[in-house]
Design an enzyme around this catalytic site. Structure first.
Site, PDB file in Angstrom:
ATOM      1  N   ASP A   1     -34.330  38.826  21.233  1.00 14.96           N
ATOM      2  CA  ASP A   1     -34.222  37.484  20.667  1.00 14.96           C
ATOM      3  C   ASP A   1     -32.806  37.229  20.159  1.00 14.96           C
ATOM      4  O   ASP A   1     -32.078  38.167  19.813  1.00 14.96           O
ATOM      5  CB  ASP A   1     -35.188  37.329  19.478  1.00 14.96           C
ATOM      6  CG  ASP A   1     -36.642  37.362  19.932  1.00 14.96           C
ATOM      7  OD1 ASP A   1     -36.910  37.088  21.112  1.00 14.96           O
ATOM      8  OD2 ASP A   1     -37.498  37.668  19.077  1.00 14.96           O
TER       9      ASP A   1
HETATM   10  N1  URA Z   1     -39.858  41.856  19.877  1.00 12.64           N
HETATM   11  C1  URA Z   1     -39.450  40.748  19.230  1.00 12.64           C
HETATM   12  O1  URA Z   1     -40.216  40.131  18.515  1.00 12.64           O
HETATM   13  N2  URA Z   1     -38.182  40.355  19.391  1.00 12.64           N
HETATM   14  C2  URA Z   1     -37.278  41.013  20.136  1.00 12.64           C
HETATM   15  O2  URA Z   1     -36.119  40.600  20.231  1.00 12.64           O
HETATM   16  C3  URA Z   1     -37.722  42.165  20.802  1.00 12.64           C
HETATM   17  C4  URA Z   1     -39.024  42.572  20.659  1.00 12.64           C
END
Ligand code: URA
Length: 240
Positions: free
Chosen positions: A102
């Protein structure tokens, strides 16, 4: 010389299986001639095209990157925001991330121009263990987090059980640090799993990807993976 489907996969256009489909569908040309047969060998000097678009036969390259928060896991962005490949100005190959973290998640991200490798690592059936460290709101307990170690059903999806460990809690700030190991890679999976247990994630970092760790790597920096690392990652996809 390399097999045609491998050249297409390495260019990052498709997995090897998809590349085979493109060939049998007559969408691939070698030196201007349509090739519908699988397994044809091509040399570096041969001109390969898929749907009239030329493919540049690059050597496959593999990197691990310590992604900072506030960077998009993509090779380009239509709003001109910072993307992970902006950190690779000295790399001439056209690399892209293997899966994604993310925007506000930091940590270990792989990048490559090898579509075949990338598809293999992301395959839901064989996904490699990934270890995340999450700072969550609230005081976590093993009991409250116990749903993590069973199959969870979130947003219509069944998620495989995770391993977790509570690393610390801060009573004053009412926060906890939790380590979570998963092998799938669905969107926002860690955040959704912890939220479902009543612990919204404030900060998230991926610390480990298979055998690779962030050790000796500074945020915003990368290192090229050697053959041994790449082979080990492929081996790790076969363990499950
Ligand atoms: N899980 C999440 O919630 N975000 C990420 O960036 C990776 C795994």
């Amino acid at each position: 010389m390399q097999r045609l489907q491998k050249v297409i996969a390495h260019a990052g256009i498709a997995s090897r299986r998809k590349a085979e489909e493109y060939i049998t569908q007559g969408r691939v040309k070698v030196n201007g001639e349509v090739v519908k047969e699988l397994g044809v060998q091509v040399a570096k000097k041969d001109q390969v095209e898929v749907d009239q678009v030329p493919i540049y036969q690059e050597e496959p390259v593999y990197f691990m990157f310590y992604k900072p928060r506030g960077v998009i896991s993509a090779a380009s962005d239509d709003k001109n925001r910072t993307v992970v490949t902006d950190y690779f100005t000295e790399v001439k190959e056209r690399i892209y991330p293997v899966g994604r973290l993310d925007y506000n998640t930091s940590g270990l991200l792989l990048l490559t121009n090898d579509g075949d490798f990338s598809q293999k690592l992301m395959h839901p059936k064989y996904e490699i263990d990934k270890v995340y460290i999450a700072k969550v709101s609230g005081i976590a307990t093993n009991k409250k987090l116990s749903p993590l170690s069973k199959k969870m059903h979130i947003e219509g999806k069944t998620l495989a059980p995770a391993k977790f460990e509570i690393l610390s809690s801060d009573k004053k700030a009412q926060t906890s640090i939790v380590q979570l190991t998963i092998h799938e890679g669905r969107n926002h999976q860690v955040k959704n799993m912890l939220k479902a247990c009543g612990f919204p994630v404030e900060k998230l970092k991926r610390e480990r990807y298979g055998h690779l760790t962030l050790e000796n790597l500074q945020v915003g920096k990368y290192r090229e993976l050697n053959k041994n690392d790449v082979n080990r990652l492929i081996e790790e996809t076969k363990i499950k």
